[in-house]
Design a protein around this motif. Structure first.
Motif, PDB file in Angstrom:
ATOM      1  N   ASN A 167       4.205  24.347  29.178  1.00 37.21           N
ATOM      2  CA  ASN A 167       5.077  24.916  28.137  1.00 37.21           C
ATOM      3  C   ASN A 167       4.390  25.071  26.791  1.00 37.21           C
ATOM      4  OD1 ASN A 167       4.994  22.289  27.386  1.00 37.21           O
ATOM      5  ND2 ASN A 167       7.158  21.842  27.808  1.00 37.21           N
ATOM      6  N   GLU A 168       3.057  24.897  26.790  1.00 38.51           N
ATOM      7  CA  GLU A 168       2.354  25.015  25.512  1.00 38.51           C
ATOM      8  C   GLU A 168       1.487  26.251  25.381  1.00 38.51           C
ATOM      9  OE1 GLU A 168       0.327  21.312  25.231  1.00 38.51           O
ATOM     10  OE2 GLU A 168       2.263  20.280  25.078  1.00 38.51           O
ATOM     11  N   ARG A 169       0.809  26.582  26.457  1.00 38.50           N
ATOM     12  CA  ARG A 169      -0.164  27.682  26.356  1.00 38.50           C
ATOM     13  C   ARG A 169       0.025  28.703  27.458  1.00 38.50           C
ATOM     14  NH1 ARG A 169      -6.206  25.579  25.842  1.00 38.50           N
ATOM     15  NH2 ARG A 169      -6.495  27.782  25.418  1.00 38.50           N
ATOM     16  N   ASP A 170      -0.131  29.977  27.108  1.00 33.51           N
ATOM     17  CA  ASP A 170      -0.221  31.013  28.134  1.00 33.51           C
ATOM     18  C   ASP A 170      -1.522  30.763  28.888  1.00 33.51           C
ATOM     19  OD1 ASP A 170       2.017  32.164  26.962  1.00 33.51           O
ATOM     20  OD2 ASP A 170       0.853  33.588  25.772  1.00 33.51           O
ATOM     21  N   ARG A 171      -1.532  31.108  30.167  1.00 32.14           N
ATOM     22  CA  ARG A 171      -2.743  30.881  30.970  1.00 32.14           C
ATOM     23  C   ARG A 171      -3.217  32.211  31.541  1.00 32.14           C
ATOM     24  NH1 ARG A 171      -4.004  29.783  36.433  1.00 32.14           N
ATOM     25  NH2 ARG A 171      -5.825  28.448  36.586  1.00 32.14           N
ATOM     26  N   LEU A 172      -4.543  32.408  31.536  1.00 30.02           N
ATOM     27  CA  LEU A 172      -5.112  33.633  32.116  1.00 30.02           C
ATOM     28  C   LEU A 172      -6.147  33.259  33.164  1.00 30.02           C
ATOM     29  CD1 LEU A 172      -5.475  36.870  31.673  1.00 30.02           C
ATOM     30  CD2 LEU A 172      -7.637  36.155  30.645  1.00 30.02           C
ATOM     31  N   SER A 173      -6.112  33.932  34.289  1.00 31.27           N
ATOM     32  CA  SER A 173      -7.199  33.768  35.254  1.00 31.27           C
ATOM     33  C   SER A 173      -7.619  35.154  35.713  1.00 31.27           C
ATOM     34  CB  SER A 173      -6.761  32.910  36.436  1.00 31.27           C
ATOM     35  OG  SER A 173      -5.864  33.623  37.247  1.00 31.27           O
ATOM     36  N   ILE A 174      -8.882  35.261  36.107  1.00 36.22           N
ATOM     37  CA  ILE A 174      -9.363  36.534  36.643  1.00 36.22           C
ATOM     38  C   ILE A 174      -9.971  36.248  38.003  1.00 36.22           C
ATOM     39  CG2 ILE A 174     -10.959  38.464  36.312  1.00 36.22           C
ATOM     40  CD1 ILE A 174     -10.496  38.049  33.308  1.00 36.22           C
ATOM     41  N   ALA A 175      -9.306  36.759  39.029  1.00 39.33           N
ATOM     42  CA  ALA A 175      -9.764  36.500  40.392  1.00 39.33           C
ATOM     43  C   ALA A 175     -10.501  37.728  40.907  1.00 39.33           C
ATOM     44  CB  ALA A 175      -8.574  36.186  41.288  1.00 39.33           C
ATOM     45  N   ALA A 176     -11.705  37.497  41.432  1.00 40.88           N
ATOM     46  CA  ALA A 176     -12.479  38.580  42.057  1.00 40.88           C
ATOM     47  C   ALA A 176     -12.501  38.290  43.556  1.00 40.88           C
ATOM     48  CB  ALA A 176     -13.887  38.605  41.486  1.00 40.88           C
TER      49      ALA A 176
END
Ligand code: OGA
Ligand code: NI
Length: 352
Positions: A292-301
């Motif tokens: 509930n604190e940070r947006d999360r980003l991942s990049i999957a290849a």
């Protein structure tokens, strides 16, 4: 390709993406996102508590360092997951890729609208912005959005997002680097199985790349939802970049946190490698939690076979003590049925 918005289809009150839902200021998550079986497995172990995902040094692996190769083989057999250090992709390219992906998600919603596609329209060669959904409409929905790009069909580069301005150039550059790294890693994988280095290319054709930028907005009730439901990846190999923790792998009935490590990629074995290796290497179940604190980003290849390729266990890995475990299957068909399948049910259905 048909692009359409769920709002039009379902007169869905609210908006298209999970991000829009969050930005509307909700304090409670809507019921379709609530995961009743969220705690089906204990979430005990994690890095720093005595359980660690193996870390593999790519430079050593490439130099065929015996100890590193043996660590790699153990990681593929026992975890189906490892973190890759010393991978050689320039750090500033990884950072720029992360930036353009984030900038895309932070565009005003109407600017992203033209790329919006219903989740059930995302197929193996689709490009589109969507809510994440491995599962069907009846299952709890995942708390995240995704932008999927099939780079292999890169003649369609003019369908990629136009904004941010550097998006196409950076994503193309990143795709080249990650495909080259992934292909070499796949060669090392087949070599480590006792197969020729070029086994995949020679038998199935050139590998393709599916890129997926996943955005998990911060959530007012993170313990009730999942960013990404439990699944295994249907392709050969996945190379993932993550900025904030949230990814967990299932090992010995425990959810183990895959802690982000500076300038490392998380690599995991996909279903096609499990099939190809006749079960010697494991494509492990994994899932994503949100906070509930940070947006999360991942990049999957995702490194994948061509859609028409028929993948089955390598004949030289089959003998009396290692009978055939999987039937051969056309990748395009395998991929289509991966959607809507919980956990490893899709792979299980191809067991002999
Ligand atoms: C996936 C996946 C993990 C993550 O996209 O298949 O498992 O951390 N992603 O987003
Ligand atoms: Ni995955």
């Amino acid at each position: 390709m048909i692009f359409y918005c769920r709002r039009k289809m379902m007169s869905w009150v609210g908006s298209c993406s999970v991000q829009d839902l969050c930005e509307s200021g909700i304090e409670e998550v809507p019921k379709e996102y609530i995961q009743p079986a969220r705690n089906e497995f204990a979430s005990l172990g994690c890095d720093g508590e005595g359980i660690n995902i193996p870390v593999i040094d790519y430079a050593k692996l490439q130099a065929a360092d015996a100890e590193e190769v043996s660590k790699f083989v153990d990681a593929c057999k026992e975890w189906g997951f490892f973190q890759l250090a010393n991978h050689g992709i320039p750090e500033d390219l990884v950072i720029k890729t992360q930036q353009v992906a984030k900038q895309f998600f932070y565009l005003p919603s109407q600017e992203k609208q033209e790329y919006f596609v219903a989740t059930n329209q995302l197929d193996a060669v689709a490009i589109g912005y969507s809510r994440i959904s491995f599962l069907n409409e009846e299952s709890p929905q995942d708390w995240g959005d995704t932008l999927v790009i099939d780079v292999d069909a890169n003649t369609e580069i003019d369908t990629w997002p136009k904004k941010p301005e550097a998006f196409r150039e950076i994503i193309l550059q990143y795709s080249k680097e990650i495909t080259s790294l992934g292909t070499q890693l796949l060669n090392i994988t087949t070599l480590s199985l006792g197969l020729p280095e070029q086994y995949v290319e020679n038998n199935f054709g050139e590998v393709g790349l599916l890129l997926s930028a996943n955005f998990y907005p911060r959530c007012p009730q993170p313990d009730l939802v999942l960013g990404l439901s439990t699944h295994s990846d249907p392709q050969f190999l996945t190379l993932l970049f993550q900025d904030v923790e949230g990814l967990h792998v299932l090992r010995d009935d425990r959810w183990t946190l895959v802690k982000p490590r500076h300038n490392h990629f998380v690599v995991n074995v996909g279903d096609q490698t499990e099939i190809l290796s006749n079960g010697k290497y494991k494509s492990s179940l994994h899932r994503v939690t949100v906070n509930n604190e940070r947006d999360r980003l991942s990049i999957a290849a995702f490194l994948r076979p061509p859609l028409h390729a028929v993948v089955g266990p390598a004949p030289c890995l089959i003998d009396d003590s290692h009978p055939t475990q999987y039937s051969s299957v056309k990748y395009g068909e395998f991929y289509s049925s991966a959607y809507g399948s919980l956990g490893k049910r899709n792979l299980e259905s191809h067991k002999v």
